[in-house]
Design an enzyme around this catalytic site. Structure first.
Site, PDB file in Angstrom:
ATOM      1  N   ASP A  34      15.396  25.136  32.014  1.00  0.00           N
ATOM      2  CA  ASP A  34      16.184  24.285  31.092  1.00  0.00           C
ATOM      3  C   ASP A  34      17.439  25.135  30.545  1.00  0.00           C
ATOM      4  O   ASP A  34      17.428  25.104  29.508  1.00  0.00           O
ATOM      5  CB  ASP A  34      15.177  23.792  30.117  1.00  0.00           C
ATOM      6  CG  ASP A  34      14.194  23.322  30.538  1.00  0.00           C
ATOM      7  OD1 ASP A  34      13.996  22.584  31.690  1.00  0.00           O
ATOM      8  OD2 ASP A  34      12.973  23.217  29.987  1.00  0.00           O
ATOM      9  N   GLU A 207      15.490  12.509  31.269  1.00  0.00           N
ATOM     10  CA  GLU A 207      15.458  13.457  30.156  1.00  0.00           C
ATOM     11  C   GLU A 207      16.674  14.412  30.267  1.00  0.00           C
ATOM     12  O   GLU A 207      17.702  14.108  30.825  1.00  0.00           O
ATOM     13  CB  GLU A 207      14.168  14.109  30.454  1.00  0.00           C
ATOM     14  CG  GLU A 207      13.931  14.630  31.836  1.00  0.00           C
ATOM     15  CD  GLU A 207      12.519  15.424  31.765  1.00  0.00           C
ATOM     16  OE1 GLU A 207      11.714  15.269  30.874  1.00  0.00           O
ATOM     17  OE2 GLU A 207      12.122  15.822  32.879  1.00  0.00           O
TER      18      GLU A 207
HETATM   19  O1  FUB Z   1      10.699  22.488  30.390  1.00  0.00           O
HETATM   20  C1  FUB Z   1       9.790  21.326  30.186  1.00  0.00           C
HETATM   21  C2  FUB Z   1      10.373  20.081  30.368  1.00  0.00           C
HETATM   22  O2  FUB Z   1      10.914  19.887  31.824  1.00  0.00           O
HETATM   23  C3  FUB Z   1      11.771  20.024  30.190  1.00  0.00           C
HETATM   24  O3  FUB Z   1      12.029  19.731  28.553  1.00  0.00           O
HETATM   25  C4  FUB Z   1      12.477  18.722  30.853  1.00  0.00           C
HETATM   26  O4  FUB Z   1      13.739  18.743  30.473  1.00  0.00           O
HETATM   27  C5  FUB Z   1      12.093  19.314  31.910  1.00  0.00           C
HETATM   28  O5  FUB Z   1      12.762  20.388  32.570  1.00  0.00           O
END
Ligand code: FUB
Length: 446
Positions: A34, A207
């Site tokens: 991320d 997301e």
């Molecule tokens: O790293 C945990 C979660 O997985 C993140 O918050 C999302 O964007 C995905 O990458």
């Protein structure tokens, strides 16, 4: 006493600092995911999630597990410094210190202060699901001090913050879909009701919002499950809260099958870059990820060309560093194998095996300073003995050295005089002459 405390903080910062030289993945001393990349004070700072392996009693086995954040910086996208832990779950007053869910963060500067935004579940009795907290520092590498409470009004993950030209700040986050709101100038409170951002595909999880501006156009980038796993997409708008217009795919689903991806986009020294992640250092468990970067280019009409992931990544490698040619720019169709140097400790990286006459690796963008080098060193081993030819890969293809790798079962550094001294930024070609089987860890010039 105050002076003593400051000395202790400084000492711990100095002791925590670690350096690494990188291609893709960028960080080789831990798992990172991320990535939020930011340009502060002429350097690139990287604020990733920090994946670890859950064990019974520490996180949920088989799932994401994160207990803290590190910050890294680089003056050139090649040499990275790890400043150590900046925020951890047991030092955030409102966060559940047993949740191991410190997911995708972001950081932004306002008036000389650095605001680090991170999602985490609150202590029992607090809000359910994920809240978003803020920690503040005077330096992009910390030390960061967490606020006592999370931001009121945000329930979700993956915060991203943007300050517009007029000084108005905006915060974005995800909760299945993408949301946004204005932020007050204290950067700690919402200044408008959250809105669901419009203009994105209806179906499939979205997301990781990350907004950037170029030539008056706002680009909202995000991971989206259009089919089975996430790919990176983007949408464009002339307004920070939309509506956005879906504009296309930024990066296809990973060929390794890593379920998540997560991006940020920066311009640094007149080049745009996409930061994202994959599961390079943990190919059998995609919740232990690694951050990468590749160059990003725009079309004339402002749309973005799809980024094809590379192993070579970005930045210019100094010829005197250990060049990991397994992070190649191109290779022959066959006769080249890549494998971990040590399957128990994958952080040691990879080796390249040349096993067919004429098989080759091309490694681009190596900087040779005038009159700097006299020798070539190759850390190699060969069960058969073999000859490697190292040359520049341009119109003239000049041979820099012919390396005779002796037969043997141990790794050893073979050193030879150079036959030709390149100057400037060159692409390198490493080729197996004759038959045999040669394994290479790194190549360097001195
Ligand atoms: O790293 C945990 C979660 O997985 C993140 O918050 C999302 O964007 C995905 O990458």
């Amino acid at each position: 006493m105050k002076y003593f405390k400051q000395c202790l903080i400084l000492m711990s910062l100095v002791l925590n600092v670690k350096y690494s030289t990188a291609q893709n993945p960028l960080i080789m001393n831990q798992f990172t995911a991320d990535p939020s990349a930011r340009v502060f004070n002429g350097k690139v700072y990287l604020y990733p999630s920090h994946d670890i392996l859950a064990t019974p009693g520490h996180g949920r086995v088989g799932w994401f597990c994160m207990q803290d954040y590190h910050v890294f910086s680089s003056p050139n996208l090649t040499d990275w410094t790890d400043y150590g832990v900046i925020v951890s779950q047991n030092k955030v007053p409102w966060a559940d210190s047993t949740a191991y869910s410190m997911w995708a963060p972001d950081c932004i500067e306002r008036a000389g202060k650095y605001y680090f935004y991170f999602p985490a579940p609150a202590k029992p009795g607090g809000a359910r699901g994920f809240s978003v907290g803020v920690a503040i520092a005077d330096d992009p590498a910390g030390p960061f001090i967490s606020q006592p409470l999370p931001i009121a009004g945000i329930h979700g993950i993956d915060p991203n913050v943007q300050i517009d030209k007029d000084g108005q700040a905006y915060i974005y986050w995800a909760q299945g879909n993408l949301y946004g709101a204005k932020l007050k100038s204290n950067m700690l409170e919402l200044d408008s009701e959250p809105v669901k951002l419009e203009g994105f595909p209806d179906k499939g999880l979205k997301e990781g919002p990350y907004l950037f501006e170029r030539k008056g156009v706002y680009y909202m980038t995000y991971p989206h499950v259009a089919d089975k796993i996430e790919r990176l997409e983007y949408a464009m708008s002339d307004s920070l809260l939309g509506p956005f217009k879906y504009a296309g795919v930024l990066m296809d689903e990973s060929t390794s099958g890593c379920w998540t991806n997560h991006q940020s986009v920066i311009e640094f020294k007149n080049q745009w870059y996409l930061f994202y992640h994959n599961d390079d250092l943990s190919p059998n468990f995609d919740k232990n990820r690694s951050v990468r970067a590749d160059s990003l280019f725009f079309n004339e009409d402002g749309t973005i060309r799809k980024v094809i992931p590379t192993l070579r990544g970005v930045g210019i490698s100094n010829a005197t560093k250990k060049l990991k040619i397994d992070r190649f720019s191109a290779k022959s169709a066959d006769g080249i194998d890549l494998a971990f140097l040590d399957t128990i400790n994958k952080f040691k990286g990879w080796k390249t095996t040349f096993n067919k006459t004429g098989s080759w690796i091309q490694y681009n963008s190596v900087l040779f300073t005038k009159n700097q080098i006299k020798h070539v060193k190759v850390n190699a081993r060969s069960a058969t003995g073999g000859i490697l030819l190292i040359s520049t890969k341009d119109a003239s293809e000049k041979t820099i050295a012919k390396m005779n790798i002796p037969k043997g079962y141990n790794w050893s550094v073979v050193t030879n005089d150079i036959l030709f001294m390149p100057t400037g930024v060159k692409n390198l070609l490493v080729q197996l002459k004759g038959c045999g089987n040669v394994e290479v860890d790194w190549i360097s010039f001195e």
